[in-house]
Design an enzyme around this catalytic site. Structure first.
Site, short mmCIF file in Angstrom:
data_model
loop_
_atom_site.label_atom_id
_atom_site.label_comp_id
_atom_site.label_asym_id
_atom_site.label_seq_id
_atom_site.Cartn_x
_atom_site.Cartn_y
_atom_site.Cartn_z
N CYS A 66 0.79 -1.24 0.00
CA CYS A 66 0.00 0.00 0.00
C CYS A 66 0.82 1.29 0.00
CB CYS A 66 -0.93 -0.01 1.21
SG CYS A 66 -2.10 -1.38 1.14
N1 LIG Z 1 -2.65 -6.06 1.84
C1 LIG Z 1 -3.18 -5.02 2.44
O1 LIG Z 1 -2.86 -4.73 3.57
C2 LIG Z 1 -4.22 -4.14 1.75
C3 LIG Z 1 -4.96 -3.25 2.53
C4 LIG Z 1 -5.92 -2.48 1.93
C5 LIG Z 1 -6.11 -2.55 0.55
N2 LIG Z 1 -5.36 -3.39 -0.19
C6 LIG Z 1 -5.62 -3.45 -1.64
O2 LIG Z 1 -6.39 -4.62 -1.91
C7 LIG Z 1 -6.05 -5.14 -3.19
C8 LIG Z 1 -5.61 -6.58 -3.05
O3 LIG Z 1 -4.44 -6.61 -2.27
P1 LIG Z 1 -3.96 -7.91 -1.50
O4 LIG Z 1 -2.96 -7.45 -0.51
O5 LIG Z 1 -5.12 -8.72 -1.05
O6 LIG Z 1 -3.21 -8.68 -2.69
P2 LIG Z 1 -2.62 -10.17 -2.65
O7 LIG Z 1 -1.51 -10.19 -3.62
O8 LIG Z 1 -2.40 -10.61 -1.25
O9 LIG Z 1 -3.82 -11.05 -3.21
C9 LIG Z 1 -4.33 -10.92 -4.48
C10 LIG Z 1 -4.85 -12.29 -4.93
O10 LIG Z 1 -5.50 -12.08 -6.18
C11 LIG Z 1 -5.18 -13.15 -7.03
N3 LIG Z 1 -5.41 -12.69 -8.40
C12 LIG Z 1 -4.64 -11.91 -9.18
N4 LIG Z 1 -5.27 -11.65 -10.32
C13 LIG Z 1 -6.45 -12.29 -10.28
C14 LIG Z 1 -7.54 -12.40 -11.15
N5 LIG Z 1 -7.54 -11.79 -12.32
N6 LIG Z 1 -8.60 -13.15 -10.79
C15 LIG Z 1 -8.60 -13.77 -9.61
N7 LIG Z 1 -7.61 -13.71 -8.71
C16 LIG Z 1 -6.55 -12.95 -9.04
C17 LIG Z 1 -3.74 -13.51 -6.71
O11 LIG Z 1 -3.45 -14.83 -7.07
C18 LIG Z 1 -3.73 -13.30 -5.18
O12 LIG Z 1 -4.04 -14.49 -4.49
C19 LIG Z 1 -4.99 -4.20 -3.76
O13 LIG Z 1 -5.63 -3.22 -4.52
C20 LIG Z 1 -4.41 -3.58 -2.51
O14 LIG Z 1 -3.85 -2.31 -2.76
C21 LIG Z 1 -4.43 -4.22 0.38
#
Ligand SMILES: NC(=O)c1ccc[n+]([C@@H]2O[C@H](COP(=O)([O-])OP(=O)(O)OC[C@H]3O[C@@H](n4cnc5c(N)ncnc54)[C@H](O)[C@@H]3O)[C@@H](O)[C@H]2O)c1
Length: 401
Positions: free
Chosen positions: A257
């Site tokens: 983030c």
């Molecule tokens: N990690 C955090 O602390 C956090 C907090 C708030 C917001 N976010 C936001 O949330 C979103 C997701 O982040 P995250 O940390 O969960 O990511 P992550 O990498 O942990 O998980 C994403 C998942 O999506 C899957 N993926 C990728 N492309 C895909 C598709 N086309 N269809 C289905 N699955 C798919 C990946 O295999 C992975 O398992 C981002 O926009 C991030 O900025 C993250």
């Protein structure tokens, strides 16, 4: 009600774990590995217990899949996929586009589509809705909403239930249904007047952190040049009961983030002809911290790190998690190596990283603490090398910022 959650990572799996208490959840992920682990009841995310996944698998409230057909009868679809930067450090919406393709090609009945991925204002209205419509086989009208995720992995005091959640639909019907959905597992829902406000608020929250971290990192350098303790000075400033919020210096920012989201805001600002100078500068200051730290260590060690064995302690981007995305440790290691040091790292929470395993916490010429996990003993860190530089402020008796 059947709910599909696209992306089963930090955000998607956390939401799945709360939603499965009330709904039938299909966790869709493009990674076969993630799907296979989850269907065996194994969580890959800190803060989501494997026992909980097993419980919902057994009760039929949860299943993981890579098959688009499995989401076809879902009434609510949540998008929780990565939103990284391209090589040119521009917003990369390719994962969102691919999630829209999965939705468009598989959902033929009207559904509520909620985006939880972080992106710039206008993403829901100008990117997600048109993309889903473009991929749809039938001219079905969906409802669209945004509810940016605020999960802080590893944190126990704030969770989905007690963290206020922003939301807004593209229509009032979408807003009403979004409220109804989240109210099952979130106590405080905050509706804003447009999806763009919710999207911008999420980016501003993380930009606020990025800029304040850069400010305190710059101040650490000023304090050192003045020969005063940055920590004592910050504690002194923090006695003011209003108008001050304490941030602490570090080797830089990491995770999905803080190093990424502000660049989404800067990109959209610049597209609209607005300045984003603070954001750009804050990014530079945070990235340069690793070089500053390595230069300080070299200066304390005869001005030269050539041939010295250096142990980096803690390579996760923050304490008590195994997440190494955008970790400042990577830049610290790069700068140490460019100065000729023989670098290894110790982090049993991470275990393996870039094909290397965690080294023993002992026997180095120099140790640099980048991240201090609770499980790592302070005394062992101090005994690991004759010279220890701590960037966290948590190892008493070490040199530091
Ligand atoms: N990690 C955090 O602390 C956090 C907090 C708030 C917001 N976010 C936001 O949330 C979103 C997701 O982040 P995250 O940390 O969960 O990511 P992550 O990498 O942990 O998980 C994403 C998942 O999506 C899957 N993926 C990728 N492309 C895909 C598709 N086309 N269809 C289905 N699955 C798919 C990946 O295999 C992975 O398992 C981002 O926009 C991030 O900025 C993250």
């Amino acid at each position: 009600m059947k709910v599909a959650i696209i992306g089963q990572g930090y955000v998607g799996l956390t939401i799945s774990a709360f939603a499965a208490e009330h709904f039938q959840v299909v966790g869709f992920d493009s990674s076969e590995r993630v799907v296979s682990l989850l269907n065996q009841g194994k969580s890959h995310i800190e803060g989501v217990e494997s026992d909980l996944i097993k419980k919902y698998l057994n009760s039929g409230h949860y299943s993981a899949t890579s098959s688009g057909a499995s989401i076809q009868d879902c009434e609510v679809i949540i998008i929780a996929v990565p939103t990284p930067l391209t090589k040119e450090r521009r917003p990369d919406l390719s994962f969102i586009d691919s999630a829209c393709e999965t939705i468009g090609k598989n959902i033929s009945k009207s559904a509520l589509i909620i985006n939880e991925s972080t992106s710039f204002p206008g993403t829901l209205r100008k990117f997600i809705k048109p993309a889903v419509e473009r991929y749809s086989k039938s001219p079905v009208e969906h409802l669209y909403a945004i509810s940016p995720e605020r999960v802080d992995p590893g944190r126990t005091d704030f969770n989905q239930k007690n963290t206020p959640r922003l939301f807004s639909g593209l229509t009032s019907e979408a807003s009403a249904k979004t409220r109804e959905f989240y109210s099952k597992f979130c106590d405080n829902l905050v509706e804003v007047s447009s999806p763009e406000v919710a999207e911008a608020a999420k980016l501003f929250e993380n930009t606020f952190r990025q800029v304040n971290i850069a400010l305190v990192n710059e101040f650490a350098q000023i304090a050192h040049s003045l020969g005063i303790s940055v920590y004592e000075t910050l504690d002194a400033a923090n006695t003011k009961p209003y108008g001050f919020m304490k941030f602490t210096p570090s080797a830089g920012v990491g995770g999905h983030c803080i190093p990424v989201d502000p660049t989404y805001l800067a990109a959209v600002a610049e597209e609209h002809g607005a300045p984003a100078t603070f954001i750009r500068r804050a990014n530079e200051v945070n990235l340069d911290m690793s070089k500053y730290i390595v230069n300080r260590i070299a200066a304390d060690n005869g001005g030269n790190l050539k041939g010295k064995s250096v142990l980096v302690v803690g390579v996760a981007y923050k304490p008590n998690v195994a997440d190494v995305r955008e970790t400042a440790a990577e830049l610290v290691i790069e700068h140490l190596r460019s100065q000729g040091a023989a670098v290894s790292w110790h982090d049993d929470v991470v275990g393996n990283w870039k094909g290397e395993g965690s080294a023993l916490l002992q026997g180095a010429d120099i140790a640099v603490v980048v991240t201090k996990h609770d499980s790592v003993d302070e005394k062992k860190i101090l005994a690991s090398a004759p010279y220890v530089f701590d960037t966290t402020g948590k190892v008493k008796g070490a040199k530091g910022l």
